[in-house]
Design a protein around this motif. Structure first.
Motif, short mmCIF file in Angstrom:
data_model
loop_
_atom_site.label_atom_id
_atom_site.label_comp_id
_atom_site.label_asym_id
_atom_site.label_seq_id
_atom_site.Cartn_x
_atom_site.Cartn_y
_atom_site.Cartn_z
N THR A 1 0.85 -1.18 0.00
CA THR A 1 0.00 0.00 0.00
C THR A 1 0.89 1.24 0.00
N ARG B 1 -9.99 0.10 4.38
CA ARG B 1 -10.80 0.26 3.19
C ARG B 1 -12.27 0.43 3.53
N LYS C 1 -9.20 2.57 -0.37
CA LYS C 1 -8.48 1.73 0.59
C LYS C 1 -7.97 2.52 1.79
N TYR C 2 -8.36 3.78 1.89
CA TYR C 2 -7.86 4.63 2.96
C TYR C 2 -9.00 5.42 3.57
#
Length: 140
Positions: A21, A89, A97-98
């Motif tokens: 990530t 997520r 995803k954040y």
């Protein structure tokens, strides 16, 4: 059942690479909102989710990511607002995803949502409503 050719082919290609990530090595990262907008979730769900396109700086590179704006009600984000990004997520938004962290930098805390009509506790209607209707109420 796996064949011998499949086993040898896998060894020739090498092991699978792990996906990294953008926050690998950082619990949170400071970023700047480039765009704040709303999207719709995947198929069985229906709502309007607030998301922001955020730019973070990683080792002299700028990377863009899409982060979910948590919380109920309105927010105060606008382009070029400073925010704190963490991992996690949003289940029904593809590519998100954040998440953004409230109470940090320009992203203020959410206002407390107060319900105007109180719900009954333990599936029993409020005593005040029964008393208003003229029914006899025994209070212990």
């Amino acid at each position: 059942m796996i064949t011998i050719n499949q086993i040898t082919d896998r060894k020739a290609r090498g092991p699978k690479k792990k996906r990294k990530t953008l926050l690998t090595g950082y619990p949170q990262k400071k970023g700047y909102c480039m765009r704040v907008y709303e999207t719709k979730p995947k198929k069985p769900n229906s709502a309007i989710r607030k998301v922001a396109k955020v730019t973070i700086k990683l080792k002299n590179k700028r990377k863009n990511l899409i982060a979910y704006i948590p919380g109920f009600g309105p927010h105060n984000l606008q382009p070029l607002s400073t925010v704190l990004v963490k991992g996690g997520r949003c289940q029904d938004l593809p590519g998100v995803k954040y998440r953004l962290v409230r109470k940090h930098y320009d992203f203020l805390a959410a206002e407390r949502f107060v319900r105007k009509n109180r719900r009954s506790k333990f599936s029993v209607k409020n005593l005040e409503t029964k008393a208003k209707k003229g029914k006899a109420v025994r209070i212990e």
